[in-house]
Design a protein around this motif. Structure first.
Motif, PDB file in Angstrom:
ATOM      1  N   PRO A 120       2.111  11.144   4.489  1.00 58.45           N
ATOM      2  CA  PRO A 120       2.742  11.588   3.422  1.00 58.45           C
ATOM      3  C   PRO A 120       4.091  11.936   4.277  1.00 58.45           C
ATOM      4  O   PRO A 120       4.252  12.378   5.297  1.00 58.45           O
ATOM      5  CB  PRO A 120       2.732  12.347   2.594  1.00 58.45           C
ATOM      6  CG  PRO A 120       2.304  13.361   3.096  1.00 58.45           C
ATOM      7  CD  PRO A 120       1.132  12.355   3.576  1.00 58.45           C
ATOM      8  N   SER A 121       6.152  11.528   4.630  1.00 58.18           N
ATOM      9  CA  SER A 121       6.746  12.614   4.538  1.00 58.18           C
ATOM     10  C   SER A 121       7.187  13.775   4.198  1.00 58.18           C
ATOM     11  O   SER A 121       7.558  13.497   2.623  1.00 58.18           O
ATOM     12  CB  SER A 121       8.371  11.489   4.735  1.00 58.18           C
ATOM     13  OG  SER A 121       7.616   9.778   5.826  1.00 58.18           O
ATOM     14  N   GLU A 127       0.814  -1.201   0.384  1.00 59.91           N
ATOM     15  CA  GLU A 127       0.047   0.267  -0.010  1.00 59.91           C
ATOM     16  C   GLU A 127       0.718   0.970   0.287  1.00 59.91           C
ATOM     17  O   GLU A 127       0.816   2.455  -0.755  1.00 59.91           O
ATOM     18  CB  GLU A 127      -0.975   0.284   1.375  1.00 59.91           C
ATOM     19  CG  GLU A 127      -2.370  -0.935   1.413  1.00 59.91           C
ATOM     20  CD  GLU A 127      -2.896  -1.019   2.440  1.00 59.91           C
ATOM     21  OE1 GLU A 127      -2.919  -0.112   3.201  1.00 59.91           O
ATOM     22  OE2 GLU A 127      -4.220  -1.403   2.061  1.00 59.91           O
ATOM     23  N   SER A 128       2.332   1.203   0.741  1.00 60.59           N
ATOM     24  CA  SER A 128       2.702   2.398   0.761  1.00 60.59           C
ATOM     25  C   SER A 128       3.641   2.728  -0.494  1.00 60.59           C
ATOM     26  O   SER A 128       3.718   3.996  -0.835  1.00 60.59           O
ATOM     27  CB  SER A 128       3.924   2.187   1.576  1.00 60.59           C
ATOM     28  OG  SER A 128       5.041   3.314   2.492  1.00 60.59           O
ATOM     29  N   ALA A 129       3.656   1.751  -1.315  1.00 57.33           N
ATOM     30  CA  ALA A 129       4.477   1.879  -2.319  1.00 57.33           C
ATOM     31  C   ALA A 129       3.504   2.481  -3.535  1.00 57.33           C
ATOM     32  O   ALA A 129       3.135   2.750  -4.610  1.00 57.33           O
ATOM     33  CB  ALA A 129       4.941   0.168  -2.553  1.00 57.33           C
ATOM     34  N   ALA A 130       2.154   1.201  -3.331  1.00 55.56           N
ATOM     35  CA  ALA A 130       1.229   2.094  -4.339  1.00 55.56           C
ATOM     36  C   ALA A 130       0.729   3.608  -4.220  1.00 55.56           C
ATOM     37  O   ALA A 130       0.603   4.924  -5.273  1.00 55.56           O
ATOM     38  CB  ALA A 130       0.040   1.198  -4.111  1.00 55.56           C
ATOM     39  N   THR A 131       0.491   3.901  -3.171  1.00 52.01           N
ATOM     40  CA  THR A 131       0.420   5.574  -2.427  1.00 52.01           C
ATOM     41  C   THR A 131       1.417   6.532  -2.756  1.00 52.01           C
ATOM     42  O   THR A 131       1.125   7.341  -3.168  1.00 52.01           O
ATOM     43  CB  THR A 131       0.087   5.701  -0.935  1.00 52.01           C
ATOM     44  OG1 THR A 131      -1.074   4.532  -0.307  1.00 52.01           O
ATOM     45  CG2 THR A 131      -0.438   7.472  -0.614  1.00 52.01           C
ATOM     46  N   SER A 132       2.854   6.016  -3.233  1.00 58.10           N
ATOM     47  CA  SER A 132       3.753   6.573  -3.475  1.00 58.10           C
ATOM     48  C   SER A 132       3.368   7.464  -4.402  1.00 58.10           C
ATOM     49  O   SER A 132       3.944   8.215  -5.420  1.00 58.10           O
ATOM     50  CB  SER A 132       5.026   6.532  -3.309  1.00 58.10           C
ATOM     51  OG  SER A 132       4.859   5.226  -4.429  1.00 58.10           O
ATOM     52  N   GLY A 133       3.096   6.125  -5.523  1.00 65.79           N
ATOM     53  CA  GLY A 133       2.834   6.458  -6.647  1.00 65.79           C
ATOM     54  C   GLY A 133       4.367   7.140  -7.861  1.00 65.79           C
ATOM     55  O   GLY A 133       5.130   6.745  -7.030  1.00 65.79           O
ATOM     56  N   ALA A 134       3.846   7.586  -9.476  1.00 64.91           N
ATOM     57  CA  ALA A 134       4.809   7.639 -10.038  1.00 64.91           C
ATOM     58  C   ALA A 134       5.123   8.988  -9.966  1.00 64.91           C
ATOM     59  O   ALA A 134       4.305   9.878  -9.876  1.00 64.91           O
ATOM     60  CB  ALA A 134       4.800   6.645 -11.955  1.00 64.91           C
ATOM     61  N   ALA A 135       6.589   9.879 -10.034  1.00 66.28           N
ATOM     62  CA  ALA A 135       6.585  10.788 -10.933  1.00 66.28           C
ATOM     63  C   ALA A 135       6.746  11.915  -9.538  1.00 66.28           C
ATOM     64  O   ALA A 135       6.473  13.400  -9.656  1.00 66.28           O
ATOM     65  CB  ALA A 135       6.197  11.042 -11.507  1.00 66.28           C
TER      66      ALA A 135
END
Length: 418
Positions: free
Chosen positions: A403-404, A68-76
């Motif tokens: 987010p950080s 989920e963390s990877a999906a939430t970070s998205g691209a670009a």
């Protein structure tokens, strides 16, 4: 979920609360929050002191959280959030996989709202606000200055309605749906004079028309308003919807989540855009030609309201539906002609298509409504989508929308200021 007693069969490896927290990368209190949300099961430790957790179950949850963390970070660097509600694809958009324009053409706003919330259609459904909710909202709104905008009224009404609901902190799906079905008609009731009460009958569109226009509504005009509400019910992760999901991620109740959305929607780049389009249309009608009006907008360095949308390279499907319906209303002809003149004139400068804000501007300008009416329609409509997104977020890991920051200030430690 209550702590589970050991079941039959060989016991797997058990973790203490501290070990589970370290594996998940959270505080021990959060581990128990996972238990209360049903994401983990627990057992009493021997001697009854503390709890233990199945190691494989904890590891599976940790893997899910990382995904989920990877999906939430998205691209670009863009935020991306998993959702089952709205998909925007080229120049079409879908509610739970169904073409949203077809849903809006065949079903009422209330029915589309139920589809977003539950994935089920409830033909003929209506929303009714109890007297206690309407009274609280009306009393609060009546205390405001007469010069406040519609979003201010809606935001205050939302907070007041929350204070009248002792069950607002219940985040179960059933309770939140009950809140939604009460809040939307309460918001509509809060917009009008004190004589407007919960006893007024009719659909949301009928009640809202009475609040926004001094004219009698015929069937064609009400159809435009009802369709506009349904079309605007949701539009993926717009800025206001993201604010709602952040609030819901922190487990704010539904009223507070909607209030967060209302706090964002007032900007000229979001819900207030239709009001700018309304004013532009009225100015073109007054001067009889879009040319000098567009020239002045461009000279002032302003973009032309009602044109273009970052998610639609071509025509905004919502605008297309509303323009087709407006063609059937004779009173809309002058405003429609002005809108076409605006689009055609601006096209010489930049090839942008009309968006839903221009269509709303045509509707409000030709219906005897204030330029702020489009913002009101937008906010009432989008409340349905905000509730749907809040419901989704309540089922996710708490505080995942955190987010950080990327710190770019002076390198610490710095001396204390003199």
């Amino acid at each position: 979920m209550r702590d589970q007693e050991p079941g039959p069969g060989p016991a797997g490896r058990r973790l203490t609360t501290q070990e589970a927290a370290e594996l998940l990368g959270v505080k021990p209190e959060t581990v128990y929050a996972y238990v209360s949300r049903g994401h983990l099961s627990s057992r009493r430790a021997p001697g009854g002191r503390g709890s233990t957790f199945d190691a494989e179950e904890v590891e599976a949850l940790a893997r899910r959280n990382r995904r989920e963390s990877a999906a939430t970070s998205g691209a670009a660097g863009e935020l991306s959030v998993r959702t089952r509600l709205t998909l925007i694809d080229t120049d079409r958009y879908y509610f739970r996989g169904v073409d949203a324009t077809e849903l809006a053409a065949r079903h009422s706003y209330e029915e589309v709202a139920e589809w977003l919330w539950t994935g089920e259609l409830r033909p003929g459904v209506t929303f009714t606000a109890p007297e206690v909710s309407v009274t609280a909202a009306r009393r609060a709104v009546d205390a405001l200055s007469e010069h406040v905008g519609p979003t201010d009224r809606l935001r205050v009404a939302t907070i007041a309605a929350a204070t009248a609901d002792p069950l607002r902190f219940d985040l179960s799906e059933e309770a939140v749906l009950g809140t939604a079905r009460v809040l939307i008609p309460t918001l509509v009731a809060s917009l009008g004079p004190a004589r407007y009460t919960h006893r007024d009958q009719g659909s949301v569109a009928q009640r809202l028309w009475r609040q926004l226009s001094g004219r009698s509504a015929d069937g064609a005009a009400l159809r435009v308003l009802d369709t506009a509400l349904a079309l605007l019910a949701d539009h993926d992760l717009a800025a206001s919807t993201l604010a709602v999901r952040v609030a819901a991620s922190a487990r704010a109740h539904a009223y507070a989540a909607v209030s967060a959305g209302l706090g964002v929607i007032e900007g000229p780049l979001h819900g207030a855009a239709s009001g700018l389009a309304h004013k532009l249309i009225m100015e073109v009608l007054d001067r009889g030609d879009a040319g000098p009006v567009i020239a002045e907008e461009l000279r002032a360095g302003r973009s032309i309201p009602g044109l273009g949308h970052r998610l639609y390279p071509g025509e905004d499907p919502r605008a297309r539906v509303l323009f087709d319906l407006l063609e059937e209303i004779p009173d809309s002809a002058p405003a429609l002609a002005a809108a076409r003149d605006i689009a055609a004139t601006a096209a010489r400068h930049t090839p942008l298509h009309a968006n839903v804000d221009l269509a709303l501007g045509v509707f409000t300008a030709s219906s005897g409504m204030s330029y702020t009416a489009g913002e009101t329609i937008f906010a009432v409509a989008r409340t349905a989508g905000w509730i749907a997104h809040a419901l989704e977020e309540y089922g996710e890991r708490p505080l995942r929308m955190r987010p950080s920051g990327h710190y770019t200030g002076p390198k610490p430690p710095q001396p204390l200021p003199e």
